[in-house]
Every structure is written in C-alpha cells, then in structure tokens.
Write a protein that holds these residues in place. Structure first.
Motif, PDB file in Angstrom:
ATOM      1  N   ARG A   1       2.525   1.069  15.932  1.00  0.00           N
ATOM      2  CA  ARG A   1       3.508   2.156  15.294  1.00  0.00           C
ATOM      3  C   ARG A   1       4.533   1.661  14.471  1.00  0.00           C
ATOM      4  O   ARG A   1       4.459   0.608  13.948  1.00  0.00           O
ATOM      5  N   LEU A   2       5.485   2.603  13.762  1.00  0.00           N
ATOM      6  CA  LEU A   2       6.385   2.220  12.802  1.00  0.00           C
ATOM      7  C   LEU A   2       6.935   1.111  13.248  1.00  0.00           C
ATOM      8  O   LEU A   2       7.661   0.993  14.180  1.00  0.00           O
TER       9      LEU A   2
ATOM     10  N   PRO B   1       0.907  -1.212   0.178  1.00  0.00           N
ATOM     11  CA  PRO B   1       0.109   0.023  -0.141  1.00  0.00           C
ATOM     12  C   PRO B   1       0.963   1.354   0.045  1.00  0.00           C
ATOM     13  O   PRO B   1       1.811   1.517   0.966  1.00  0.00           O
ATOM     14  N   GLY B   2       0.760   2.083  -0.909  1.00  0.00           N
ATOM     15  CA  GLY B   2       1.655   3.329  -1.016  1.00  0.00           C
ATOM     16  C   GLY B   2       1.716   4.263   0.158  1.00  0.00           C
ATOM     17  O   GLY B   2       0.387   4.270   0.344  1.00  0.00           O
ATOM     18  N   GLY B   3       2.332   4.727   0.647  1.00  0.00           N
ATOM     19  CA  GLY B   3       2.652   5.392   2.002  1.00  0.00           C
ATOM     20  C   GLY B   3       2.187   4.469   3.271  1.00  0.00           C
ATOM     21  O   GLY B   3       1.920   5.166   4.189  1.00  0.00           O
ATOM     22  N   MET B   4       2.517   3.338   2.955  1.00  0.00           N
ATOM     23  CA  MET B   4       2.145   2.441   4.177  1.00  0.00           C
ATOM     24  C   MET B   4       3.167   2.826   5.314  1.00  0.00           C
ATOM     25  O   MET B   4       2.837   2.706   6.534  1.00  0.00           O
ATOM     26  N   LEU B   5       4.482   3.145   5.115  1.00  0.00           N
ATOM     27  CA  LEU B   5       5.258   3.726   6.436  1.00  0.00           C
ATOM     28  C   LEU B   5       5.268   5.367   6.088  1.00  0.00           C
ATOM     29  O   LEU B   5       5.018   5.783   7.512  1.00  0.00           O
ATOM     30  N   THR B   6       5.420   6.083   5.211  1.00  0.00           N
ATOM     31  CA  THR B   6       5.537   7.456   5.228  1.00  0.00           C
ATOM     32  C   THR B   6       4.336   8.209   5.449  1.00  0.00           C
ATOM     33  O   THR B   6       3.995   9.345   5.759  1.00  0.00           O
ATOM     34  N   ASN B   7       2.966   7.585   5.306  1.00  0.00           N
ATOM     35  CA  ASN B   7       1.937   7.869   5.613  1.00  0.00           C
ATOM     36  C   ASN B   7       1.001   6.982   6.754  1.00  0.00           C
ATOM     37  O   ASN B   7       0.017   6.459   6.304  1.00  0.00           O
TER      38      ASN B   7
ATOM     39  N   ARG C   1      -3.208   3.315   9.570  1.00  0.00           N
ATOM     40  CA  ARG C   1      -3.920   2.981  10.905  1.00  0.00           C
ATOM     41  C   ARG C   1      -5.246   3.165  10.750  1.00  0.00           C
ATOM     42  O   ARG C   1      -6.108   2.620  11.479  1.00  0.00           O
ATOM     43  N   LYS C   2      -5.662   4.144  10.083  1.00  0.00           N
ATOM     44  CA  LYS C   2      -7.458   4.831  10.102  1.00  0.00           C
ATOM     45  C   LYS C   2      -8.088   3.568   9.569  1.00  0.00           C
ATOM     46  O   LYS C   2      -9.148   3.044   9.929  1.00  0.00           O
TER      47      LYS C   2
END
Length: 262
Positions: A156-157, A97-103, A108-109
């Motif tokens: 969390r990350l 999923p794009g932004g899995m880490l950066t977003n 989480r939502k």
C-alpha cells in the motif's frame, strides 16, 4: 533514541553547503555563515531538526506503516539501499517510475508480474516456452527487478517519504504532495525547504554526510520497529491469560467467556 552530536555531523562534513550564488533564499534560517564563497549550514539547527524528524519516523515505523526512501544520485544509492534494507523499508535508487505514488495500482500490477514470472519458473511453465520467449521473459524480469525489486513488499502507499536531494527527486516530491504523504528530506542550501514537511538541513552531495544522516534515521526507525514488536508480544501474552483462566471455569460459564472473547 540517542541524540545526534554536533561533532559527529561536523566530522561527516554535513555543514558544507553549495556556492553562495546557487543558494535558495528560503534556506537562510539554516545558514550559519559564508566561507570562501560557500554557505556553511548551522549544525545546531541540523541536529535539532534531525532529532525531530527521527522521532516522527520512529512513530510511523511503530504504527506499522512503510517509509519509502528515494535517492537516485550516485553518491547516495548504495548508502540508501543498505540503510533502508537494514530496517526492511522500501527504496528507489534507480530512475523514479512516474506515477509510482499517484498511479500506485499500475505499479503494483508490475510487481505482481514479477511474482507471476517467479511462479512460472517454479511450476515448470517457464520451460514450456520457446527459447526466444524465455529470453524475453528473463529480460522483463531483470528490468522489473532493477526498477521495482526494492518495493516488492510495499502493498500500500507509504506512510512517509524520505528523500536525498529534493531538487533531483522533484517528481517524487510532487506526487507525495498531491497525496498528502509526509515528506522527510535532506535539504541542501540550493533547495527550497518549503516543499518538505520535515527539513533536515544538510550537505546532500557527499557520501560521508549522507551516511551520517541515514545512520541516525535508520537507527530511529529500528527503534520504532522494536517498540512495535514489543507491543505485539505484550498483546499476545495478554490474550493467553484469559484462555488459561477459561479452563478453570465451569462448563456453564464457558459460553459466556467465548462471547466475551469474540
């Protein structure tokens, strides 16, 4: 933690690289020779790098941080899901999923949305919806479960990323680099090892090879988790001792003891 045997790696076909014309020159230090137009990986270097990576992963697991496994290629999916699941670590085996880490907040939502649908089904709210709405909610829940179900416990990350095939998972690699998350990876002869913090030179196309590496890695993580559990139990026993002592002390000394505990 048991050291990896070169013979085991050989049996698993870990030494088979890609065709020589597809190689990345930065992998030269890890290549032993060329045979029939295919590069052969130096398994002594693989064993040393695997031991080094396993020790680092065990420390991360012992610290209580999660290690996110990423492998969306067909040969690795089931193996990663099984090995990561065995040590209760999150994993991505479907599309990244794009932004899995950066977003991460947005991801989480989506995970919380899954939990709220489950609550709706438990408290009966789900049954008050129309047939069409229930169908839509069920489809959304199934989609979220498929893509994010395996990371539902990751609040969390992650403390590290473990990747099978860094060329295929280049988006995940870039996101981890941006956030300075340590990257551990199986790196084949067609990939650039400079993108990875802990390189494990290995055949990332054969399921037998992937299984060999992942088995060793998951065993190391299990060892780290066992160390953490033992440390927690030791601390719990240490806290019980002063309480037993306190009951023998005079009432006048009791307030002092309670202050020390605080």
């Amino acid at each position: 933690m048991a050291k990896v045997e070169v013979k085991d790696l050989l049996d698993g076909g870990v030494h088979f690289g890609h065709l020589t014309r597809k190689w990345d020159p930065n992998m030269a230090p890890y290549i032993y020779m060329e045979r029939n137009g295919i590069h052969i990986i130096n398994l002594y270097k693989t064993a040393a790098k695997l031991d080094e990576a396993s020790q680092a992963l065990a420390k991360i697991a012992a610290s209580g941080r999660k290690i996110l496994f990423v492998a969306t290629k067909k040969q690795a999916k089931d193996i990663v899901a099984e090995k990561a699941g065995d040590v209760n670590m999150p994993y991505i085996t479907e599309r990244w999923p794009g932004g899995m880490l950066t977003n991460f907040v947005t991801i989480r939502k989506a995970v919380k949305k899954m939990a709220s649908i489950d609550r709706m089904k438990k408290d009966g709210t789900f049954n008050t919806l129309s047939k069409k709405e229930r169908l839509q909610v069920d489809r959304l829940r199934a989609k979220l479960e498929k893509n994010l179900g395996s990371i539902s416990d990751m609040t969390r990350l992650p403390g590290a990323l473990f990747v099978v095939d860094i060329k295929r998972e280049h988006i995940a690699i870039k996101e981890a680099q941006k956030l300075n998350i340590p990257i551990f990876a199986m790196v084949d002869t067609n990939s650039d090892p400079r993108q990875v913090d802990y390189v494990i030179p290995a055949n990332d196309d054969a399921s037998k090879s992937i299984d060999k590496i992942l088995s060793h890695v998951s065993n190391a993580i299990a060892g780290g988790l066992a160390d953490r559990k033992a440390e927690k139990e030791a601390k719990a026993e240490g806290k019980e001792a002063p309480k037993a002592k306190k009951s023998k002390e005079t009432k006048a000394a009791a307030p002092v003891a309670s202050q020390e505990e605080e």
